[in-house]
Design a protein around this motif. Structure first.
Motif, short mmCIF file in Angstrom:
data_model
loop_
_atom_site.label_atom_id
_atom_site.label_comp_id
_atom_site.label_asym_id
_atom_site.label_seq_id
_atom_site.Cartn_x
_atom_site.Cartn_y
_atom_site.Cartn_z
N ASN A 45 9.08 3.68 -11.46
CA ASN A 45 10.52 3.48 -11.38
C ASN A 45 10.97 2.14 -11.93
O ASN A 45 11.98 2.04 -12.61
CB ASN A 45 10.99 3.61 -9.92
N ALA A 46 10.26 1.06 -11.61
CA ALA A 46 10.76 -0.26 -12.00
C ALA A 46 9.67 -1.17 -12.53
O ALA A 46 9.92 -2.32 -12.82
CB ALA A 46 11.46 -0.92 -10.81
N GLY A 47 8.45 -0.68 -12.68
CA GLY A 47 7.40 -1.49 -13.22
C GLY A 47 6.82 -2.50 -12.25
O GLY A 47 6.01 -3.33 -12.64
N GLU A 48 7.22 -2.49 -10.99
CA GLU A 48 6.64 -3.39 -10.00
C GLU A 48 5.28 -2.86 -9.59
O GLU A 48 4.96 -1.69 -9.77
CB GLU A 48 7.57 -3.52 -8.79
N LYS A 49 4.46 -3.74 -9.04
CA LYS A 49 3.11 -3.36 -8.62
C LYS A 49 3.07 -3.13 -7.12
O LYS A 49 3.67 -3.88 -6.36
CB LYS A 49 2.12 -4.45 -9.03
N SER A 50 2.34 -2.12 -6.71
CA SER A 50 2.30 -1.76 -5.30
C SER A 50 0.88 -1.85 -4.77
O SER A 50 0.02 -1.04 -5.13
CB SER A 50 2.84 -0.34 -5.09
N PRO A 51 0.57 -2.84 -3.92
CA PRO A 51 -0.76 -2.94 -3.35
C PRO A 51 -1.03 -1.79 -2.38
O PRO A 51 -0.11 -1.18 -1.84
CB PRO A 51 -0.74 -4.28 -2.63
N ALA A 52 -2.29 -1.55 -2.14
CA ALA A 52 -2.67 -0.42 -1.30
C ALA A 52 -2.15 -0.53 0.12
O ALA A 52 -2.02 0.48 0.81
CB ALA A 52 -4.19 -0.27 -1.29
N CYS A 53 -1.87 -1.75 0.58
CA CYS A 53 -1.36 -1.87 1.95
C CYS A 53 0.06 -1.33 2.08
O CYS A 53 0.57 -1.21 3.19
CB CYS A 53 -1.41 -3.32 2.43
N PHE A 54 0.70 -0.99 0.98
CA PHE A 54 2.00 -0.35 1.02
C PHE A 54 1.89 1.15 0.75
O PHE A 54 2.83 1.80 0.28
CB PHE A 54 2.96 -1.00 0.02
N THR A 55 0.72 1.70 1.05
CA THR A 55 0.50 3.15 0.93
C THR A 55 -0.15 3.64 2.22
O THR A 55 -0.38 2.86 3.16
CB THR A 55 -0.40 3.46 -0.27
N ASP A 56 -0.46 4.93 2.26
CA ASP A 56 -1.16 5.53 3.41
C ASP A 56 -0.43 5.27 4.72
O ASP A 56 -0.99 4.76 5.69
CB ASP A 56 -2.60 5.01 3.50
N TRP A 57 0.85 5.64 4.74
CA TRP A 57 1.67 5.43 5.93
C TRP A 57 1.37 6.49 6.99
O TRP A 57 1.08 7.64 6.65
CB TRP A 57 3.14 5.49 5.56
N PRO A 58 1.49 6.13 8.25
CA PRO A 58 1.38 7.15 9.30
C PRO A 58 2.48 8.20 9.14
O PRO A 58 3.50 7.96 8.49
CB PRO A 58 1.58 6.35 10.60
#
Length: 366
Positions: free
Chosen positions: A19-32
């Motif tokens: 969407n915007a070219g920002e980077k997303s570390p793994a700690c911002f994934t795998d949500w409950p």
């Protein structure tokens, strides 16, 4: 153990978000279950969309028109709809705006020279960014330009009051104007003003008093500053002459916030007072700012990624079954005693809290 796992997750490889070219570390994934930003953003958007405006429900306030909490929550819902590609939600949010593009609805746009009313322009500018409606671009730019009709001798809008609340309202409308027009004058205005606030108001500990005569580190007040600086930095070019100053002030503030976060992931009504109660609207604003900083590389992901994740999960736990955020401090003028802030009533579903939850969901989705 959980903090160790999160730190390890944050140190893994980044994945690009289209969407915007920002980077997303793994700690911002795998949500409950139920905690993903797409799910939460949708729930809160659907919570605010059917609400009537205050001018419809409170005749005594009708002359003031649309008020800023309605604007900033609307802006957040529009960004959620855009980032999740939810066309139905987007179209309903845009349809709600249509009456304001002609009389009598346009008379509900307050043209008073005040930051709380100029920020209205952020919504039509976001709509323009999503559907290229030139009527919305014209309206939004007119409000951004009106804010600088009579600047002070140092080039800052005369609407600047040196309350930290200003530093979300002014940067948002001016940065949105830049995003819709590509004209650097809007970023120059916002950066000049933000730098002046950093220079004049940031305390040695990195935080901000509510005002120059209100010496208390109020949570949501500092939240406005944190969120506004992150919103501006998202669009400010690397080579902008004021970028280094703004990053310095921003990082100093983020370090102070990191040191004051509770074990549960929250921040308090008075940030530096352990006896103060955990408050959600300020926490959500700090979460937005930290998520944005981590994803853009302004903040160390190993330190700030887990902190932002803890804040988000704590906030999600404060949502009731109807997606109303609990423990929100009500609207607050400057106070002149510590007890004034500690005694402020708390509420659920207030747009001061719904709004930054939407901004944070969007930041996590970018």
């Amino acid at each position: 153990m959980k903090s160790v796992i999160l730190t390890l997750l944050c140190s893994t490889a980044f994945s690009l978000v289209a969407n915007a070219g920002e980077k997303s570390p793994a700690c911002f994934t795998d949500w409950p279950e139920g905690a993903s930003p797409a799910v939460v953003g949708k729930r809160i958007s659907e919570n605010i969309l059917p609400r009537k405006f205050r001018f419809e429900t409170n005749p005594a306030k009708a002359k003031l028109g649309v008020i800023y909490p309605e604007v900033i929550s609307w802006y957040g819902a529009l960004t959620v709809a855009d980032l999740t590609k939810d066309i139905n939600l987007r179209d309903r949010l845009i349809a709600k705006f249509e009456p304001f593009l002609s009389d009598p609805g346009s008379q509900r746009i307050n043209r008073v020279a005040h930051v709380d009313y100029r920020v209205f322009g952020a919504v039509p500018l976001q709509i323009y960014l999503e559907n290229k409606d030139e009527r919305c671009r014209t309206l939004g730019l007119s409000l951004a330009d009106a804010q600088w009709e009579n600047p002070t001798p140092d080039g800052i809008t005369a609407e600047a009051r040196y309350w930290i609340d200003d530093m979300y309202m002014i940067p948002l409308i001016q940065t949105q104007a830049y995003r819709a027009s590509g004209d650097m004058k809007y970023l120059d205005r916002a950066a000049l003003t933000m730098a002046a606030y950093f220079d004049r108001m940031q305390e040695p500990n990195g935080l901000f008093y509510h005002g120059t005569n209100a010496h208390f580190f109020w949570g949501r007040g500092n939240g406005w500053m944190a969120a506004g600086s992150a919103e501006l930095l998202r669009s400010l070019p690397e080579n902008h002459p004021r970028r280094a100053r703004l990053l310095e002030g921003y990082r100093k503030m983020m370090a102070a916030l990191l040191a004051n976060q509770t074990e549960a992931g929250m921040w308090r009504q008075l940030i530096d007072k352990p006896e103060s109660w955990p408050e959600t609207s300020g926490t959500a604003m700090f979460a937005f700012s930290m998520v944005t900083g981590v994803k853009n590389g302004w903040l160390d992901e190993k330190s700030y990624g887990p902190a932002a994740r803890r804040a988000w999960l704590a906030l999600v736990a404060h949502l009731d079954e109807d997606a109303n955020l609990r423990e929100v401090c009500i609207g607050t003028d400057k106070g002149f005693s510590e007890q004034f802030y500690l005694d402020r009533p708390r509420t659920a579903g207030d747009l001061h809290g719904q709004s930054p939850m939407l901004w944070t969901a969007s930041a996590l989705l970018r």
